[in-house]
Write a protein that holds these residues in place. Structure first.
Motif, PDB file in Angstrom:
ATOM      1  N   LYS A  51       0.821  -1.205   0.000  1.00  0.00           N
ATOM      2  CA  LYS A  51       0.000   0.000   0.000  1.00  0.00           C
ATOM      3  C   LYS A  51       0.860   1.263   0.000  1.00  0.00           C
ATOM      4  O   LYS A  51       0.493   2.267  -0.591  1.00  0.00           O
ATOM      5  CB  LYS A  51      -0.914   0.006   1.231  1.00  0.00           C
ATOM      6  CG  LYS A  51      -2.037  -1.027   1.181  1.00  0.00           C
ATOM      7  CD  LYS A  51      -2.896  -0.928   2.424  1.00  0.00           C
ATOM      8  CE  LYS A  51      -4.042  -1.922   2.363  1.00  0.00           C
ATOM      9  NZ  LYS A  51      -4.919  -1.853   3.547  1.00  0.00           N
ATOM     10  N   ILE A  52       1.981   1.203   0.682  1.00  0.00           N
ATOM     11  CA  ILE A  52       2.832   2.384   0.826  1.00  0.00           C
ATOM     12  C   ILE A  52       3.711   2.616  -0.397  1.00  0.00           C
ATOM     13  O   ILE A  52       3.997   3.753  -0.766  1.00  0.00           O
ATOM     14  CB  ILE A  52       3.712   2.258   2.093  1.00  0.00           C
ATOM     15  CG1 ILE A  52       2.835   2.305   3.331  1.00  0.00           C
ATOM     16  CG2 ILE A  52       4.757   3.359   2.151  1.00  0.00           C
ATOM     17  CD1 ILE A  52       2.075   3.600   3.503  1.00  0.00           C
ATOM     18  N   LYS A  53       4.127   1.549  -1.067  1.00  0.00           N
ATOM     19  CA  LYS A  53       5.059   1.684  -2.188  1.00  0.00           C
ATOM     20  C   LYS A  53       4.584   2.652  -3.273  1.00  0.00           C
ATOM     21  O   LYS A  53       5.346   3.531  -3.698  1.00  0.00           O
ATOM     22  CB  LYS A  53       5.354   0.308  -2.809  1.00  0.00           C
ATOM     23  CG  LYS A  53       6.591  -0.363  -2.239  1.00  0.00           C
ATOM     24  CD  LYS A  53       6.961  -1.581  -3.058  1.00  0.00           C
ATOM     25  CE  LYS A  53       8.272  -2.175  -2.564  1.00  0.00           C
ATOM     26  NZ  LYS A  53       8.688  -3.329  -3.378  1.00  0.00           N
ATOM     27  N   PRO A  54       3.339   2.539  -3.746  1.00  0.00           N
ATOM     28  CA  PRO A  54       2.907   3.482  -4.782  1.00  0.00           C
ATOM     29  C   PRO A  54       2.965   4.931  -4.321  1.00  0.00           C
ATOM     30  O   PRO A  54       3.346   5.816  -5.099  1.00  0.00           O
ATOM     31  CB  PRO A  54       1.457   3.052  -5.064  1.00  0.00           C
ATOM     32  CG  PRO A  54       1.413   1.617  -4.667  1.00  0.00           C
ATOM     33  CD  PRO A  54       2.323   1.500  -3.486  1.00  0.00           C
ATOM     34  N   LEU A  55       2.608   5.185  -3.065  1.00  0.00           N
ATOM     35  CA  LEU A  55       2.662   6.546  -2.536  1.00  0.00           C
ATOM     36  C   LEU A  55       4.101   7.043  -2.462  1.00  0.00           C
ATOM     37  O   LEU A  55       4.408   8.174  -2.839  1.00  0.00           O
ATOM     38  CB  LEU A  55       2.013   6.603  -1.159  1.00  0.00           C
ATOM     39  CG  LEU A  55       1.968   7.983  -0.495  1.00  0.00           C
ATOM     40  CD1 LEU A  55       1.136   8.943  -1.318  1.00  0.00           C
ATOM     41  CD2 LEU A  55       1.415   7.876   0.920  1.00  0.00           C
ATOM     42  N   ALA A  56       4.988   6.162  -1.991  1.00  0.00           N
ATOM     43  CA  ALA A  56       6.394   6.545  -1.850  1.00  0.00           C
ATOM     44  C   ALA A  56       7.025   6.825  -3.218  1.00  0.00           C
ATOM     45  O   ALA A  56       7.696   7.854  -3.409  1.00  0.00           O
ATOM     46  CB  ALA A  56       7.167   5.449  -1.129  1.00  0.00           C
ATOM     47  N   TYR A  57       6.802   5.915  -4.170  1.00  0.00           N
ATOM     48  CA  TYR A  57       7.374   6.112  -5.501  1.00  0.00           C
ATOM     49  C   TYR A  57       6.762   7.340  -6.185  1.00  0.00           C
ATOM     50  O   TYR A  57       7.459   8.081  -6.884  1.00  0.00           O
ATOM     51  CB  TYR A  57       7.151   4.863  -6.367  1.00  0.00           C
ATOM     52  CG  TYR A  57       8.224   3.814  -6.206  1.00  0.00           C
ATOM     53  CD1 TYR A  57       9.297   3.739  -7.099  1.00  0.00           C
ATOM     54  CD2 TYR A  57       8.179   2.885  -5.172  1.00  0.00           C
ATOM     55  CE1 TYR A  57      10.282   2.779  -6.966  1.00  0.00           C
ATOM     56  CE2 TYR A  57       9.166   1.918  -5.019  1.00  0.00           C
ATOM     57  CZ  TYR A  57      10.213   1.867  -5.922  1.00  0.00           C
ATOM     58  OH  TYR A  57      11.195   0.911  -5.775  1.00  0.00           O
ATOM     59  N   TYR A  97       2.106   1.785 -12.056  1.00  0.00           N
ATOM     60  CA  TYR A  97       0.926   1.481 -11.236  1.00  0.00           C
ATOM     61  C   TYR A  97      -0.419   1.639 -11.945  1.00  0.00           C
ATOM     62  O   TYR A  97      -1.458   1.454 -11.325  1.00  0.00           O
ATOM     63  CB  TYR A  97       0.942   2.365  -9.986  1.00  0.00           C
ATOM     64  CG  TYR A  97       2.142   2.137  -9.111  1.00  0.00           C
ATOM     65  CD1 TYR A  97       2.326   0.932  -8.436  1.00  0.00           C
ATOM     66  CD2 TYR A  97       3.117   3.118  -8.968  1.00  0.00           C
ATOM     67  CE1 TYR A  97       3.435   0.718  -7.643  1.00  0.00           C
ATOM     68  CE2 TYR A  97       4.226   2.913  -8.169  1.00  0.00           C
ATOM     69  CZ  TYR A  97       4.381   1.712  -7.512  1.00  0.00           C
ATOM     70  OH  TYR A  97       5.491   1.499  -6.723  1.00  0.00           O
ATOM     71  N   GLY A  98      -0.419   1.990 -13.211  1.00  0.00           N
ATOM     72  CA  GLY A  98      -1.676   2.087 -13.935  1.00  0.00           C
ATOM     73  C   GLY A  98      -2.203   3.505 -14.065  1.00  0.00           C
ATOM     74  O   GLY A  98      -1.652   4.459 -13.509  1.00  0.00           O
ATOM     75  N   VAL A  99      -3.298   3.616 -14.793  1.00  0.00           N
ATOM     76  CA  VAL A  99      -3.836   4.920 -15.178  1.00  0.00           C
ATOM     77  C   VAL A  99      -4.273   5.755 -13.978  1.00  0.00           C
ATOM     78  O   VAL A  99      -3.943   6.944 -13.888  1.00  0.00           O
ATOM     79  CB  VAL A  99      -5.016   4.743 -16.157  1.00  0.00           C
ATOM     80  CG1 VAL A  99      -5.698   6.082 -16.421  1.00  0.00           C
ATOM     81  CG2 VAL A  99      -4.528   4.144 -17.468  1.00  0.00           C
ATOM     82  N   LEU A 212      16.296   1.530 -20.982  1.00  0.00           N
ATOM     83  CA  LEU A 212      14.999   0.868 -20.895  1.00  0.00           C
ATOM     84  C   LEU A 212      15.059  -0.330 -19.945  1.00  0.00           C
ATOM     85  O   LEU A 212      14.135  -0.553 -19.147  1.00  0.00           O
ATOM     86  CB  LEU A 212      14.566   0.419 -22.289  1.00  0.00           C
ATOM     87  CG  LEU A 212      13.110  -0.014 -22.454  1.00  0.00           C
ATOM     88  CD1 LEU A 212      12.164   1.091 -22.019  1.00  0.00           C
ATOM     89  CD2 LEU A 212      12.845  -0.421 -23.891  1.00  0.00           C
ATOM     90  N   GLN A 213      16.128  -1.070 -20.018  1.00  0.00           N
ATOM     91  CA  GLN A 213      16.293  -2.230 -19.136  1.00  0.00           C
ATOM     92  C   GLN A 213      16.360  -1.796 -17.672  1.00  0.00           C
ATOM     93  O   GLN A 213      15.779  -2.429 -16.795  1.00  0.00           O
ATOM     94  CB  GLN A 213      17.557  -2.994 -19.508  1.00  0.00           C
ATOM     95  CG  GLN A 213      17.747  -4.273 -18.700  1.00  0.00           C
ATOM     96  CD  GLN A 213      18.996  -5.028 -19.121  1.00  0.00           C
ATOM     97  OE1 GLN A 213      19.783  -4.558 -19.941  1.00  0.00           O
ATOM     98  NE2 GLN A 213      19.189  -6.208 -18.571  1.00  0.00           N
ATOM     99  N   LYS A 219      10.871  -1.090 -12.208  1.00  0.00           N
ATOM    100  CA  LYS A 219       9.434  -1.409 -12.160  1.00  0.00           C
ATOM    101  C   LYS A 219       9.199  -2.685 -11.374  1.00  0.00           C
ATOM    102  O   LYS A 219       8.257  -2.773 -10.574  1.00  0.00           O
ATOM    103  CB  LYS A 219       8.875  -1.531 -13.576  1.00  0.00           C
ATOM    104  CG  LYS A 219       7.372  -1.823 -13.582  1.00  0.00           C
ATOM    105  CD  LYS A 219       6.812  -1.962 -14.981  1.00  0.00           C
ATOM    106  CE  LYS A 219       5.315  -2.250 -14.915  1.00  0.00           C
ATOM    107  NZ  LYS A 219       4.719  -2.422 -16.266  1.00  0.00           N
ATOM    108  N   LYS A 220      10.032  -3.684 -11.599  1.00  0.00           N
ATOM    109  CA  LYS A 220       9.884  -4.945 -10.864  1.00  0.00           C
ATOM    110  C   LYS A 220       9.974  -4.715  -9.361  1.00  0.00           C
ATOM    111  O   LYS A 220       9.210  -5.292  -8.577  1.00  0.00           O
ATOM    112  CB  LYS A 220      10.951  -5.948 -11.310  1.00  0.00           C
ATOM    113  CG  LYS A 220      10.755  -6.470 -12.729  1.00  0.00           C
ATOM    114  CD  LYS A 220      11.864  -7.437 -13.116  1.00  0.00           C
ATOM    115  CE  LYS A 220      11.695  -7.908 -14.567  1.00  0.00           C
ATOM    116  NZ  LYS A 220      12.792  -8.830 -14.977  1.00  0.00           N
ATOM    117  N   SER A 221      10.898  -3.869  -8.970  1.00  0.00           N
ATOM    118  CA  SER A 221      11.044  -3.564  -7.545  1.00  0.00           C
ATOM    119  C   SER A 221       9.864  -2.749  -7.036  1.00  0.00           C
ATOM    120  O   SER A 221       9.396  -2.956  -5.901  1.00  0.00           O
ATOM    121  CB  SER A 221      12.348  -2.758  -7.324  1.00  0.00           C
ATOM    122  OG  SER A 221      12.441  -2.324  -6.005  1.00  0.00           O
TER     123      SER A 221
END
Length: 224
Positions: A51-57, A97-99, A212-213, A219-221
């Motif tokens: 839950k926190i990762k998207p906010l942090a990133y 994380y999407g649109v 790009l790599q 992104k994986k992280s």
């Protein structure tokens, strides 16, 4: 602080309202609330870390975009500039994380752009040039799971931002059209000259395989 805001409000001058300390504080508080809304709406399930990762990133990406947006390689007289890849970091959030998350991050970024040097003349123009235009960068999330999704996402995000600036230019900046120019053509050229050029240069950098790599690894992280 409040007195200046009241005076600006009494005049009905949007620019003065936004430039007042109270006006800036209100916009920043709104931006923070939107980030929290993103956390609630986009991440209803999962453990605390997920839950926190998207906010942090998102927070880091917005901060980087703000810093890079101040490095202007070329600035135009009625607003708009070619910056050092500032749009890209909002595009990345949509790609990760999407649109919904990308658009919310873009809206927050647009509000902060409004605080730090925004130029407004009408409420509709404000909405077009800031929340909608920068929010459109998050449309990159449409290609979050596709091959070469980051490059495709950059393209759709930049086109979305361009569209809203283009529309604003036709409606609100027609008086700046040079003599002999068609207003629609001039708005197209004016806004493409910075959004399109920065988007094109960014795409060239992303086509370098190692770059790009690297972002695919990030992104994986980010989503693990």
């Amino acid at each position: 602080m409040f007195e200046r805001f009241k005076e600006a409000w009494a005049t009905g001058d949007l620019q003065l309202i936004i430039e007042s300390d109270m006006g800036k504080l209100i916009i920043i508080v709104l931006a923070v609330l939107l980030l929290l809304l993103a956390l609630i709406l986009v991440n209803k399930e999962g453990d605390s870390e997920h839950k926190i990762k998207p906010l942090a990133y998102s927070g880091v990406a917005i901060a980087l975009a703000m810093v890079l947006s101040q490095i202007k390689l070329f600035a135009l007289p009625q607003g708009g500039s070619i910056t050092l890849f500032s749009m890209f970091f909002i595009v990345v959030i949509g790609y990760f994380y999407g649109v919904r998350q990308g658009v919310l991050a873009g809206i927050v970024y647009g509000l902060l752009q409004l605080v730090f040097g925004g130029w407004v003349m009408h409420p509709v123009q404000l909405v077009l040039d800031y929340p909608l235009a920068f929010g459109a960068l998050g449309l990159s999330g449409i290609f979050a799971g596709s091959k070469h999704g980051l490059v495709k996402g950059l393209a759709i995000g930049v086109m979305g931002r361009f569209f809203f600036h283009f529309l604003s230019g036709i409606i609100f900046f027609a008086e700046y059209t040079p003599e002999g120019w068609n207003t629609i053509l001039y708005s197209f050229w004016y806004n493409f000259s910075y959004t399109g050029v920065e988007g094109f240069v960014t795409a060239i950098v992303l086509l370098v395989p190692s770059v790009l790599q690297a972002f695919n690894q990030i992104k994986k992280s980010a989503i693990s």
